[in-house]
Design a protein around this motif. Sequence first.
Motif, PDB file in Angstrom:
ATOM      1  N   GLY A   1      53.042  40.614 -32.617  1.00 55.59           N
ATOM      2  CA  GLY A   1      53.356  40.392 -34.021  1.00 55.59           C
ATOM      3  C   GLY A   1      54.641  41.032 -34.484  1.00 55.59           C
ATOM      4  O   GLY A   1      54.939  41.021 -35.689  1.00 55.59           O
TER       5      GLY A   1
ATOM      6  N   HIS B   1      56.750  31.159 -37.927  1.00 53.41           N
ATOM      7  CA  HIS B   1      56.081  32.278 -38.600  1.00 53.41           C
ATOM      8  C   HIS B   1      56.732  32.605 -39.940  1.00 53.41           C
ATOM      9  O   HIS B   1      57.960  32.724 -40.029  1.00 53.41           O
ATOM     10  CB  HIS B   1      56.157  33.550 -37.739  1.00 53.41           C
TER      11      HIS B   1
ATOM     12  N   GLN C   1      58.082  41.743 -38.846  1.00 47.95           N
ATOM     13  CA  GLN C   1      56.640  41.625 -38.677  1.00 47.95           C
ATOM     14  C   GLN C   1      56.221  40.182 -38.963  1.00 47.95           C
ATOM     15  O   GLN C   1      56.450  39.661 -40.053  1.00 47.95           O
ATOM     16  CB  GLN C   1      55.904  42.577 -39.627  1.00 47.95           C
TER      17      GLN C   1
ATOM     18  N   PRO D   1      50.572  36.573 -35.383  1.00 45.73           N
ATOM     19  CA  PRO D   1      51.187  36.963 -34.109  1.00 45.73           C
ATOM     20  C   PRO D   1      51.529  35.763 -33.241  1.00 45.73           C
ATOM     21  O   PRO D   1      50.882  34.713 -33.312  1.00 45.73           O
ATOM     22  CB  PRO D   1      50.101  37.826 -33.442  1.00 45.73           C
TER      23      PRO D   1
ATOM     24  N   ASN E   1      52.678  28.754 -40.729  1.00 48.47           N
ATOM     25  CA  ASN E   1      52.521  29.508 -39.484  1.00 48.47           C
ATOM     26  C   ASN E   1      51.894  28.599 -38.435  1.00 48.47           C
ATOM     27  O   ASN E   1      50.787  28.091 -38.627  1.00 48.47           O
ATOM     28  CB  ASN E   1      51.631  30.734 -39.702  1.00 48.47           C
TER      29      ASN E   1
END
Length: 693
Positions: free
Chosen positions: A187, A223, A233, A237, A327
Motif C-alpha cells: 500500500g 488507486h 499511501q 493496496p 480503485n
Amino acid sequence: MAVSMVPQCAVAKSDPAWLTQAIDIHWGRARERAGATQDSWTVALAPNGVGPSADAHNFVEAQARVHALLADIRAGKKPAKPIVVHVATGTYTLSKPLLFGPDDGGDAKFPVSYVADDPGHVTISGGVALAASGMAGRRMTFDLPASLTVDWSVPQQLFVNGQRAVLARQPNEGATWLVQPGSKDKGTVIPDAKALQWLQGLSADDRARAELFLYQSWTSSLHHFTVNGNAVQLAVPAKWAPLAFGNSQRFFVENVTAALDAPGEWIGTGRQVTYIPSGDQAGSPAAQIPVLPRLIQIKGTATNPVGYLSFTGMQFLYTASTPNAGNFVDLQGASAIGAAIEADFAHDIAFRNCLIAHVGGYGIWMRASVSDSLIDDNVVYDTGAGAVRLSIGGQPGSDALITHNITVTNNVLAETGKIFPGGPAIFVGWSNDNRLENNLVANTTNDGVSIGGKWPVGGPVSARNHINRNIFFNIGQGMLSDIAAIYTLSGMTGTEINENFIREARSYTKYGGWFGAGAAGIYLDEGTSGVTARNNVVVNTDSGGFHINYGRDNVAEGNVLAGGEQAEVTLLHDRGGKAMDFRRNTLFPISSKPFQGALTNATSSFEGNAVAGAGSAGQDVGTCGRGCAKQNAQLSVGPGLLDVHVSGAGTGQQTIDRVLANAGPHGDMAALRDVVITERRPKLSPPNPAPNP
C-alpha cells in the motif's frame, strides 16, 4: 432512447491507415452481403418511426413486435419462418442497455435477426454528445447537457472527432515516473524527489480526484492515494509489493487539473469539459462522453436460455468504464472488467459484419453457459481492455456454466488495452471446444490470445480449443511483460495451435531477468499440458518463439522460429515428467544459444530439427544434440507483413508459404496483409530514466 441521423463512425486520425482501410473493406463487404433476401416475417425499425412502412420507433417497440410474431408462430397462427428486424439508418442513443431475454430469441426454424438496412450507418451508442461552448487560448470547452451528471472523482473517457482523448496526466503520455526503493508494503509507493514535489503541490480538489496508475509485470492497477511525508499511501493496496518484478517499475498520475498541459488532453470539472486540441484536428469539434457500461445484454436462465438471435451490419460505440470508486487492482486479464456486449445462458447467438469501438472495457463477452455461437467478420478496436472474451472469470460453479463451442473467425481485433492494458485481445477462461481462426490481431498491450486462468494451477481448465491460421502483429508494443502472442495457462488437453503467423511480440524490457524481456511467440505457462503447436511461423520476439514454464505432453512440430532476442526455445522449470516433444522445427536464432533453461533428455525430446542462419555454425544447440542439424540458410524480413523469405539451402520456406497464404481473414480482408506492417509502430514505452540502483 434518442435517435438522430449521422454518418458512420470515423476512424481517429491517429489510428494506422491500415485500420481505416480495414473498416472501409469491412463495410463494403457487409453491403454486398446485405442484398440477400429470404422469405421472412419483417419488422421495420426507423428513427422516430420515419418512413411510410415503419413499424417501430425504437428497439423496445421492435422487440414488442417480435414478441407478437413469435407468439403467433408458436401458437400455430402464423407459418414458422425467420423474423428479420430491418434497422434503418441513424444513431440510436440509448438511455439504458438493450436487454434481450428468452422471449426475444427464436428457434432453428424461425430465428430472429436484427439487420442494418445500410451496414455501417446504423449506430447503437452509449455516449452523450457535448456541445462546444468556447475557446480560450488553446483550450476548448464543452458543456454537459442539463440531463447529465458526471462523477469526475473517478476516471472517465472523452472522444473528440472520433479520437480517444487523453485524460490529463503527469508525466505526459509517452513518459512515466519510476518507483523508488524503500518500501515493501503493497500500500506504499516511494516516488522520486521530482515526482514527490509535484504531488505535494496538488490542490485539495486535485488530491481528492487524483488517480495513480501503477504498472506491474503483466498487468496494472489504479488507486486513489494520499501523500504522507516522502511516501504515497494507496487507498487500496496493490497486488504485489513495490519493485516485486524488478528495478524499473513505472507509474503516473491522472485525472487532475494541474496536469492539463498537452495537446490531446482533457479534464472534466463541474458542468464542463476542457480539452486541448491536437494539431491534426480541424473543423467543428464533435465530442462524446460515454455513460452506459454496456449496450446489449443477452440474458437467459439455466432452464430458459436465449436462442437463435443475431445482429448484422451495425456499429456499437461508446461505453463507460468506471472501476470500483476509482480503485482497481487487476490480477490477470482485466478479468473484473465488463464488455459493451454481454451474453449469459444463451445459444446460437451471432454477431456478423459489425463494428465495436470506443468502449471502456471489452468489446464482446460470451459469459456463462453460452454455446454454439458465432463472432464472425467484425472489426473490434479502440477498447479499454480486450476485444473478445469467452467464459466467466475463474472456475465455474458447475459444468453447466461452462461456455463452449464459440467460433471467433475472420475478425479484425486491434488497438486494445487503452485503459486496462492487462486485457488480452482474446481472453478465453474456463471454456472448451472453441475455434479462434483466421483473425487479424494487432497493436495490443498484452497477449494476442490468452487461454486458461486457473490460480493455483493444476488439472484441466480449457480443452480442445483451436487457435489456427491467425495473424498476430505488434503484440505487446512494449507496454507490459511476461506476455505472448498466444498464451496458455494450466491444463489444455486436446488444444491445438496451428499455422499462425506471429510477427513482433515486444515487452517492457527494463525489469531485469525474465521479466526484462518477457514477450514470446507461443508461451505455455504454468502447468500447460496436452497442447500441440504445429506449423506456426514466429518472427521477431523479445524472448523467443516457443516458451514453456512447466507442463507435460506438449508437442511442437514443424514450426519456424526466428529473430528472438533471447533463445528461441525455453523451458523455464522442470516439475517432473516430459514437458515437450520438439520435432522437425526450423530455427533462425539471433542468440548464440537457441535453447535454454531446464531442457534435458528427461524433460524434452528432439528430432529432425534445423538450426539455420548466418551464425548457425557457431551456435550452441545444447541438449538438442543429434536432434538438431545446422544449416546455412538465412531468413530475411522486409517491411511488408508478408515479406518473410528463406534464402540458401534449407528448410522452412514451404511452411512459411503455406502459413502466409492461409492465415488471417479471408476474402476481401486478405488485402490487408499487404498493408499492415508498412506502418510498423515503435514500442509504446519509450526510454525511461535509468533504473533505480
